[in-house]
Design a protein around this motif. Sequence first.
Motif, short mmCIF file in Angstrom:
data_model
loop_
_atom_site.label_atom_id
_atom_site.label_comp_id
_atom_site.label_asym_id
_atom_site.label_seq_id
_atom_site.Cartn_x
_atom_site.Cartn_y
_atom_site.Cartn_z
N GLU A 19 5.60 -41.48 5.71
CA GLU A 19 4.19 -41.83 5.57
C GLU A 19 3.54 -41.93 6.95
N ILE A 20 2.35 -41.34 7.09
CA ILE A 20 1.60 -41.43 8.34
C ILE A 20 0.80 -42.72 8.32
N THR A 21 0.95 -43.52 9.35
CA THR A 21 0.27 -44.81 9.40
C THR A 21 -0.43 -44.97 10.75
N ASN A 22 -1.09 -46.11 10.91
CA ASN A 22 -1.62 -46.47 12.21
C ASN A 22 -0.48 -46.88 13.13
N ARG A 23 -0.74 -46.85 14.41
CA ARG A 23 0.26 -47.29 15.39
C ARG A 23 0.71 -48.71 15.06
N ASP A 24 2.01 -48.97 15.25
CA ASP A 24 2.63 -50.27 15.01
C ASP A 24 2.70 -50.64 13.54
N SER A 25 2.66 -49.65 12.66
CA SER A 25 2.82 -49.91 11.23
C SER A 25 3.92 -48.99 10.69
N PHE A 26 4.94 -49.59 10.03
CA PHE A 26 6.07 -48.80 9.55
C PHE A 26 5.69 -47.95 8.35
N PHE A 40 13.04 -55.19 24.66
CA PHE A 40 11.91 -54.29 24.51
C PHE A 40 12.33 -53.26 23.47
N ARG A 41 11.60 -53.19 22.37
CA ARG A 41 12.01 -52.35 21.25
C ARG A 41 10.99 -51.24 21.03
N PHE A 42 11.50 -50.02 20.87
CA PHE A 42 10.67 -48.84 20.69
C PHE A 42 11.11 -48.12 19.41
N TYR A 43 10.14 -47.83 18.54
CA TYR A 43 10.42 -47.23 17.24
C TYR A 43 9.63 -45.93 17.11
N VAL A 44 10.25 -44.95 16.44
CA VAL A 44 9.56 -43.72 16.07
C VAL A 44 9.87 -43.44 14.60
N THR A 45 8.84 -43.27 13.78
CA THR A 45 9.07 -42.96 12.38
C THR A 45 9.23 -41.46 12.20
N ALA A 46 9.68 -41.08 11.01
CA ALA A 46 9.86 -39.66 10.73
C ALA A 46 8.53 -38.91 10.71
N ALA A 47 7.42 -39.65 10.61
CA ALA A 47 6.10 -39.04 10.69
C ALA A 47 5.59 -38.99 12.12
N TYR A 68 -1.54 -64.41 -7.89
CA TYR A 68 -1.76 -63.46 -6.80
C TYR A 68 -1.16 -62.14 -7.24
N ILE A 69 -1.97 -61.06 -7.24
CA ILE A 69 -1.53 -59.73 -7.64
C ILE A 69 -1.91 -58.75 -6.55
N ASN A 70 -0.93 -57.95 -6.12
CA ASN A 70 -1.15 -57.05 -4.99
C ASN A 70 -0.58 -55.65 -5.31
N PRO A 71 -1.34 -54.83 -6.07
CA PRO A 71 -0.88 -53.46 -6.34
C PRO A 71 -1.20 -52.54 -5.17
N LYS A 72 -0.33 -51.55 -4.96
CA LYS A 72 -0.52 -50.58 -3.89
C LYS A 72 -0.19 -49.20 -4.45
N TYR A 73 -0.98 -48.22 -4.06
CA TYR A 73 -0.69 -46.85 -4.49
C TYR A 73 -0.78 -45.91 -3.30
N ARG A 74 0.29 -45.16 -3.11
CA ARG A 74 0.36 -44.18 -2.03
C ARG A 74 0.14 -42.80 -2.64
N PHE A 75 -1.09 -42.28 -2.48
CA PHE A 75 -1.44 -40.98 -3.07
C PHE A 75 -0.70 -39.85 -2.37
N SER A 76 -0.49 -40.00 -1.07
CA SER A 76 0.23 -39.01 -0.28
C SER A 76 0.71 -39.71 0.98
N ASN A 77 1.36 -38.98 1.86
CA ASN A 77 1.80 -39.57 3.12
C ASN A 77 0.62 -39.92 4.02
N GLN A 78 -0.57 -39.41 3.69
CA GLN A 78 -1.75 -39.67 4.51
C GLN A 78 -2.68 -40.72 3.91
N PHE A 79 -2.73 -40.80 2.59
CA PHE A 79 -3.76 -41.60 1.92
C PHE A 79 -3.13 -42.68 1.04
#
Length: 797
Positions: free
Chosen positions: A100-107, A127-134, A625-636
């Motif tokens: 999934e493509i996200t903003n910087r510092d978001s997994f 000091f920790r550095f991460y790179v996602t598959a995106a 408290y209800i928190n639904p999430k839907y990932r339409f694609s890796n971008q949206f």
Amino acid sequence: MTIPRNFFVFLIILCSSSFYCQKKIIHTNSITSRISIDGKLNEEAWESADAASNFVMYQPDNGKAISENKKTEVKVIYDNDAIYISAVMNDPQPDKIKKEITNRDSFGVSDYFSVFINGFNDGQQDFRFYVTAAGVQLDCIATEDYKDFSWDAIWDSKAVITDTGWIVEMKIPYAAIRFTNSAKQIWGINFLRNIERDVQVYSWNLIDAKIGAELTQNGLLEGIENVKTPARLFFIPYASFYNQKDDNQSDNTFKGGLDIKYGINDAFTLDAILVPDFGQTKFDNAILNLEPFEQKLDENRPFFTEGTELFSKGNLFYSRRIGGFPSAEPILKKNEEITDYPSTVDLLNAVKISGRTKKGLGIGFLNAITEKTYATIRDTITSITRKETIEPLANYNIIVLDQRFNQNSSVTFINTNTIRNGGFRDANVFGLLFDLNTKKNSYSLNGDFKYSSINAYEDYNGYKTALNFEKTSGKIRYGISGKYISENYDINDLGLIYYTNYQAAYANISYRILNPTTVFNTFKITQEANLEIQNTTGKIQDDYLKNTIGASSLKNTYYEFSMQYTPQETYDFYEPRVYGRYVRVPKRLSSYFGFEWNKNHAFTIDATVPFVKYDEENRQTYGVYINPKYRFSNQFSLEYALEYTNKKNDRGRVGYDNNGIVFAERNREILSNILTGKFAMTNRMALNLDVRYYWSYADNHEFFTLQDDGSLTPNSSYNLNKNRNFNSWNLDLSYSWWFAPGSQMIILYRNYALEETDQVEKSISNNFSSVFNSNVTNIISISMRYYIDYNVIKNKF
């Protein structure tokens, strides 16, 4: 009094015990050729480099070797400017790699690779550095208790999906990390691989789940020699334009300023902001606050969130005090009214210095100056206006000295100081803290002593002390603690504290599984007991027994259930809002149940249902408290959060009459709706949406007079309208583009409104319409920040 010899033996073991642990070692080579960060790994230098392999599972099946078809190999090389890291990660189903493509510092929902670097090899800070598959970058400064993802370094990376898995290539300049100036370097290092669809995390050097500490379990990097760190001097100029319009006025504002980051030496960094601009920080979540305490607000200003781990020691620093609400109320004369009362104080400038020596001494210094602020007052008869100071020119200081030793223990001194110009309140607070852990991180002994001194119309001093002992490893863990807070202990000029003048005892015991079973991936049950006694009266102000069970299934759905019982009547010394008075609170039973579906699914949801029942007729609190999430694609993706609370026959102070303090029995409803959306065009460019609508009311239906013994008796003569109806709306729609390393442009449209009345309206649709009929403010802003590295400029000229 004779102290048992066993006590001294225990302290010696606690402070200085050691054990032998085999750490993996990877050697690195120096290179002279250029490395292109493209994820192809076709340079000859990679061929001859040693490989780190044989990863083992960190979570959930701790210690299990990685399978051959997911083999992972990492290599490290270096030159005079940076270290370079490559990771080749096999995957038998590369088409199923989460990215999934996200903003910087978001997994997001993504596989990721990360490297943990400790240039001092002291087990204290990574000091920790991460790179996602995106290809999304994340970075943080990590201590055992805190991971600061607001810290951003400038480094380069590339992620590439291949036919056999995926590859990461990284370049981390020496300016992004800290290490000693020794000719031969030995760094603590570890590598992590997350396989998101399997909910599995692997590490190169084993991170043993039985041990309650991660940072001491890094492997070793050897071979770096004779590198000299470049000058760490960075300039970040910025410019902003704001167009603001509401029903009454419209104006345009231009702002400009400069952030400076300077590496004083290998260990210490200076950060300074000149003419700060925080106009695009996230909005505060306004609420109807009927509690006796101020609302605690999140800190969204980068300067006060980035690299502040040292300043958070001892919980004496609440950064929203700086540039927050004015500290004084104007004195009105007859026939006067306030026509303008600023809700915040402008920050003029701020500077912080922080770092840690190779001998483990952390030093932090923060200074901020805020502007003199006035309220405007008008005479209602003559219409003459005058100004009165509600916040003088003020100076805020923090000094921290934190000595670490034995890789996981520390002693800390912290001092906070607030000086206001003129005859206004000043404050000084200091704290001494210690945290001692055995070498195996099996047991911990920690505590503190804090002292406050207030210089106001009447000077007063206070103190707080605490001692905690914990078993921090194994399946069964436990802890006991005690604390004492004096009546005049006050840190609220630069910190935040609600309750004082009490003593407390607390204990807990927990059981957890360390490896999955045939039923659970994780399982933990905790029993807690707490008792708080008010010092002056000896009355119990809090008392509870609490059980919590949390578990995740083999399909990685998480469930949690908690029940808390207060078996006797307690006394609230704060709700009356008059010194020395208190109100009785009946015994009560609280519980909640919550769950969260596996977040790897395109649609996921988490929910919590809380409930509180008081031993008082028809008095209860419940909600959802209800928190639904839907990932339409890796971008949206879209996420919605609904939180609803109903307080039936709630009781609270509303005023004062001839009979004394007046309480009301009231029904309250609180509704919060939050919609968050993200559309990422690339891993450096995104549209983000944040919308919040909040509504709450308090409908008083019976009044009481507070008696000296804390009971309430009916008051039929009180007839003032103390009802409240509160609506708040916020919308942020932003476009952000990281157009160069460390450089960003943001275009933000902001729209907000707030309405508060004493007429209760119980229709949601009417309330929603009403808030837009109030004075809605619209803001369009454009902000540009550009990162300038002194070394780049120097090399060009």
